[in-house]
Design an enzyme around this catalytic site. Structure first.
Site, short mmCIF file in Angstrom:
data_model
loop_
_atom_site.label_atom_id
_atom_site.label_comp_id
_atom_site.label_asym_id
_atom_site.label_seq_id
_atom_site.Cartn_x
_atom_site.Cartn_y
_atom_site.Cartn_z
CG HIS A 72 -2.16 -0.84 1.11
ND1 HIS A 72 -3.36 -0.68 1.85
CD2 HIS A 72 -2.38 -1.91 0.35
CE1 HIS A 72 -4.22 -1.62 1.47
NE2 HIS A 72 -3.64 -2.31 0.55
CE1 TYR A 200 -5.41 3.71 8.84
CE2 TYR A 200 -5.90 3.51 11.07
CZ TYR A 200 -5.07 3.13 9.95
OH TYR A 200 -4.22 2.15 10.14
N PRO A 292 -4.19 0.01 18.66
CG PRO A 292 -6.04 -1.40 18.05
CD PRO A 292 -5.38 -0.42 19.29
CE LYS A 296 3.60 3.66 13.72
NZ LYS A 296 4.01 2.74 11.96
CE1 TYR A 384 -0.02 2.72 7.61
CE2 TYR A 384 -1.52 3.72 9.63
CZ TYR A 384 -1.24 2.89 8.50
OH TYR A 384 -2.07 1.77 8.78
#
Ligand code: FAS
Ligand code: PHB
Length: 389
Positions: A72, A200, A292, A296, A384
């Site tokens: 991704h 998200y 979550p 991580k 990220y």
């Protein structure tokens, strides 16, 4: 029985360390309390930082990940019925890999089996002894028999509820914790993921996340009150709530279906300092927990194992103790940065009971700023995809 490194816990941390040390010719024994089926039945993480990808390849377990994982180059943030794409590849030159923790763990078990690795399941009442002396050893019970393993070092990879962290004297241990006033209700469904990348979503009804495991296995989460129970949520109720929280264009094309797994996970931030005491070295969830939201948890376990692998290799190969001496400080430096990122993403995206309308506007304005600022997007992206080891 004697071994060089006794590893407590047969999850991803313990298995990865065992596999990496095996490739250095360092002997290990893994003690796992549960059965292999139980360990492999857990549905957990889904996103691997590229550092984790490289480490799994270095361990010789990257083949299926490379064949079946999804690379991704970005992710989507959603709020007020629109999405903001964070382009990891353009902003950082890096990507992430979507490949479930269950598969990582299965690949590690297969590699340990192929190498004749010693993984003992059903190890009960594991106890650590003489960690600050020269007679370090571990005892456990299995099939009614007591066992004793003398070892040079103990790796505490037994997760948040394990025994290793408690082996550090309370007078030495310092713990930092934040428990969040909500949990994540997660489902798996044999449906096509709603989007090619993760979504998200911030919504005034609460957070939602759209993820996946493969082209026909979707993974979804909605934030729920801590008082909720899985049995409170029918499949229809879940799909209805998820559709409310994601942008309408995604909700309209969401493929629903029967869920094949449904569970509620609590969210907490937690760090234990130090991560080493005498001959005991903590790694992964035994030492720290993150919500979550930043993907991580598994990835922090990987960087701990990277540091511990090199430290033990340098000790046995070169007689160099610097890595072992510096392990806790080096691991904690990266742990705290990931804790901060996970905490900040959780505060940005979830509905807190006491935040009120002003708090909702603060979240929405931060997302507006993200949408307009390349600098803000770059900061989120570099955290990220994973900060350097
Ligand atoms: P683990 O907890 O995975 O493994 C520890 C092992 O030690 C277990 O197999 C346990 O049975 C064993 N053990 C415990 N006590 C023992 C004892 N006394 N003796 C012997 N063995 C013992 N991370 C993400 O990045 N994304 C997510 O979406 C995500 N979702 C999660 C959902 C849940 C419900 C949980 C609990 C965690 C989630 N995580 C997520 C975090 C998770 O992926 C962890 O970071 C990861 O499992 C860490 O791996 P380990 O350190 O090996 O710990
Ligand atoms: C998942 O796919 O389970 C997942 C992905 C990203 C997260 C958390 C969970 O941040």
């Amino acid at each position: 029985m004697h071994t060089q490194v006794c590893i407590i816990g047969g999850g991803p941390s313990g298995l990865l360390l065992s596999q990496l040390l095996h490739r250095e010719g360092i002997e290990t024994v893994v003690l796992e309390r549960r059965s292999r089926d139980h360990v492999l039945g857990r549905i957990r993480a889904g996103v691997l930082e590229w550092g984790t990808v490289d480490l799994l390849r270095a361990a010789g377990v990257g083949e299926r990940m490379d064949a079946e994982g999804f690379v991704h180059d970005g992710t989507l943030l959603a709020a007020q019925n629109r999405t903001i794409r964070i382009d990891f590849r353009r902003l950082t030159g890096k990507s992430v890999m979507v490949y479930g923790q269950t598969e990582v763990t299965a690949d590690l078990y297969a590699a340990r089996d192929a190498a004749g690795g010693c993984v003992i399941h059903g190890a009960e009442d594991v106890a650590l002894h003489d960690l600050d002396g020269d007679g370090a050893h571990v005892t456990y019970r299995r099939d009614g028999q007591e066992h004793r393993i003398a070892c040079d070092f103990v790796a505490g990879c037994d997760g948040f509820h394990g025994v290793s962290r408690q082996a550090i004297p309370a007078s030495v241990r310092r713990e930092f914790e934040r428990v969040y006033p909500f949990g994540w209700l997660g489902v798996l469904s044999r449906t096509a993921p709603v989007e090619d990348e993760l979504i998200y979503a911030n919504h005034e009804r609460g957070f939602a996340l759209c993820s996946m495991r493969n082209a026909r296995l979707a993974r979804y989460y909605v934030q729920v009150p801590l008082s909720d129970k899985v049995e409170d949520w029918s499949d229809d109720a879940f799909w209805t709530e998820l559709k409310r929280r994601i942008p309408a264009e995604a909700a309209d094309r969401l493929e629903t279906g029967p869920t094949i797994e449904k569970s509620i996970a609590p969210l907490r931030s937690f760090v234990c300092e130090p991560m080493r005491w005498g001959r005991l070295f903590l790694a992964g969830d035994a030492a720290h927990i993150v919500p979550p939201t930043g993907a991580k948890g598994l990835n922090l376990a990987a960087s701990d194992i990277f540091y511990l692998w090199h430290a033990l290799r340098d000790h046995y190969r070169d007689g160099d103790a610097a890595g072992l001496e510096g392990y806790s400080a080096r691991a904690l430096a990266r742990v705290w940065k990931s804790e901060r990122f996970s905490w900040s993403m959780t505060n940005l995206l979830h509905r807190f009971p006491d935040q009120g309308d002003f708090g909702q506007r603060m979240q929405e304005s931060e997302l507006d700023y993200l949408e307009s600022s390349e600098a803000a997007q770059t900061a989120l992206a570099e955290n990220y995809v994973g900060l350097p080891y």
